[in-house]
Design a protein around this motif. Structure first.
Motif, PDB file in Angstrom:
ATOM      1  N   GLN A   1      -3.682   3.343  -0.247  1.00 20.04           N
ATOM      2  CA  GLN A   1      -4.207   2.761  -1.485  1.00 20.04           C
ATOM      3  C   GLN A   1      -3.323   1.588  -1.906  1.00 20.04           C
ATOM      4  OE1 GLN A   1      -4.661   5.589  -4.693  1.00 20.04           O
ATOM      5  NE2 GLN A   1      -4.830   3.995  -6.239  1.00 20.04           N
TER       6      GLN A   1
ATOM      7  N   VAL B   1      -1.968   8.855  -6.088  1.00 14.73           N
ATOM      8  CA  VAL B   1      -2.371   7.803  -5.157  1.00 14.73           C
ATOM      9  C   VAL B   1      -2.643   8.415  -3.789  1.00 14.73           C
ATOM     10  CG1 VAL B   1      -1.159   5.932  -6.333  1.00 14.73           C
ATOM     11  CG2 VAL B   1       0.039   7.246  -4.592  1.00 14.73           C
TER      12      VAL B   1
ATOM     13  N   CYS C   1       8.619   0.895  -6.829  1.00 12.48           N
ATOM     14  CA  CYS C   1       8.148   2.085  -7.533  1.00 12.48           C
ATOM     15  C   CYS C   1       8.625   3.312  -6.769  1.00 12.48           C
ATOM     16  CB  CYS C   1       6.619   2.096  -7.624  1.00 12.48           C
ATOM     17  SG  CYS C   1       5.811   2.235  -6.007  1.00 12.48           S
TER      18      CYS C   1
ATOM     19  N   TYR D   1      -3.094   7.827   0.547  1.00 13.57           N
ATOM     20  CA  TYR D   1      -2.496   7.075   1.638  1.00 13.57           C
ATOM     21  C   TYR D   1      -3.279   5.781   1.833  1.00 13.57           C
ATOM     22  CZ  TYR D   1      -1.361   5.591   6.349  1.00 13.57           C
ATOM     23  OH  TYR D   1      -0.990   4.836   7.433  1.00 13.57           O
TER      24      TYR D   1
ATOM     25  N   ILE E   1       9.443   3.060  -2.832  1.00  7.30           N
ATOM     26  CA  ILE E   1       8.574   2.132  -2.117  1.00  7.30           C
ATOM     27  C   ILE E   1       9.154   0.740  -2.318  1.00  7.30           C
ATOM     28  CG2 ILE E   1       6.224   1.295  -1.821  1.00  7.30           C
ATOM     29  CD1 ILE E   1       6.709   4.380  -1.347  1.00  7.30           C
TER      30      ILE E   1
ATOM     31  N   LEU F   1      -1.141  -0.712  -4.129  1.00 11.27           N
ATOM     32  CA  LEU F   1      -0.351  -0.453  -5.329  1.00 11.27           C
ATOM     33  C   LEU F   1      -0.010  -1.742  -6.073  1.00 11.27           C
ATOM     34  CD1 LEU F   1       2.213   2.040  -3.736  1.00 11.27           C
ATOM     35  CD2 LEU F   1       0.091   2.608  -4.955  1.00 11.27           C
TER      36      LEU F   1
ATOM     37  N   LYS G   1       0.826  -1.209   0.000  1.00 10.73           N
ATOM     38  CA  LYS G   1       0.000   0.000   0.000  1.00 10.73           C
ATOM     39  C   LYS G   1       0.857   1.254   0.000  1.00 10.73           C
ATOM     40  CE  LYS G   1      -3.783  -2.267   2.386  1.00 10.73           C
ATOM     41  NZ  LYS G   1      -4.690  -2.244   3.531  1.00 10.73           N
ATOM     42  N   ALA G   2       0.268   2.335  -0.512  1.00  8.65           N
ATOM     43  CA  ALA G   2       0.967   3.621  -0.546  1.00  8.65           C
ATOM     44  C   ALA G   2       1.121   4.153   0.880  1.00  8.65           C
ATOM     45  CB  ALA G   2       0.190   4.626  -1.397  1.00  8.65           C
TER      46      ALA G   2
ATOM     47  N   PHE H   1       2.359   8.269  -8.440  1.00  8.16           N
ATOM     48  CA  PHE H   1       2.968   6.951  -8.601  1.00  8.16           C
ATOM     49  C   PHE H   1       3.782   6.911  -9.886  1.00  8.16           C
ATOM     50  CE2 PHE H   1       2.688   2.716 -10.530  1.00  8.16           C
ATOM     51  CZ  PHE H   1       3.080   1.884  -9.503  1.00  8.16           C
TER      52      PHE H   1
ATOM     53  N   ILE I   1       7.003   7.129  -5.297  1.00 10.21           N
ATOM     54  CA  ILE I   1       5.874   8.039  -5.111  1.00 10.21           C
ATOM     55  C   ILE I   1       6.472   9.417  -4.877  1.00 10.21           C
ATOM     56  CG2 ILE I   1       3.898   8.694  -3.691  1.00 10.21           C
ATOM     57  CD1 ILE I   1       3.370   5.778  -3.173  1.00 10.21           C
TER      58      ILE I   1
END
Length: 167
Positions: A159, A155, A125, A157, A136, A161, A93-94, A100, A127
């Motif tokens: 969420q 994105v 990835c 908080y 991340i 990914l 998750k973010a 993103f 962010i």
């Protein structure tokens, strides 16, 4: 204001060495200067005009049109949550709100693709938040089953990914 209250105010001015005092209420404004004059100004009273009587309004005539039944919208198909698509998968998750990005640069290859094997701590990835690039990392070793966000999308908080199948 009573004479007793005025006397108390004047005594307080003398005791504390105050040279000027202005006291304002809805009814009057009092300015006292030591060694000078006492000035009392009456404030004008504002009186609201009486409310005007309501004017009766005749209802507008309604046209005689037969009402057609409103179309009933078709129920939207229920989509499975990302977690349900991959039993046993871990959601990455973010941790912050931002944009993103799958790759470190627009012309660089993405960090991971669906089907790639990843190790715990491997960068998945970036962010971008407030012009800062936040890498991340994977929380588990496994296989990337699904990337849930498109490159360049904002994105939120928490969420999801990625879905990663632990191995």
């Amino acid at each position: 204001m009573t004479p007793k209250e005025l006397k108390q105010i004047l005594q307080a001015l003398v005791e504390h060495g105050v040279n000027e005092l202005t006291l304002e209420t809805p009814d009057y404004k009092l300015t006292v200067r030591r060694g000078g004059e006492v000035q009392v100004v009456a404030m004008p009273q504002v009186v609201a005009p009486p409310p005007s009587p309501p004017v009766p309004v005749a209802p507008a005539p309604r046209p005689e049109v037969p009402a057609a039944p409103a179309p009933v919208p078709a129920p939207e198909p229920v989509q499975a949550s990302p977690k349900e698509e991959c039993a046993g998968c871990v959601e990455v998750k973010a941790p912050i709100v931002g944009t993103f990005y799958r790759a470190p640069a627009p012309d660089a290859p993405p960090y991971v693709k669906e089907g790639d094997r990843v190790e715990k701590g491997q960068v998945l990835c970036i962010i971008e938040a407030m012009k800062l690039m936040n890498e991340i990392e994977s929380e588990v070793a496994g296989i990337v089953k699904k990337i849930l966000v498109q490159n360049g999308e904002p994105v939120e908080y928490g969420q999801p990914l990625f879905l990663i199948q632990p191995v």
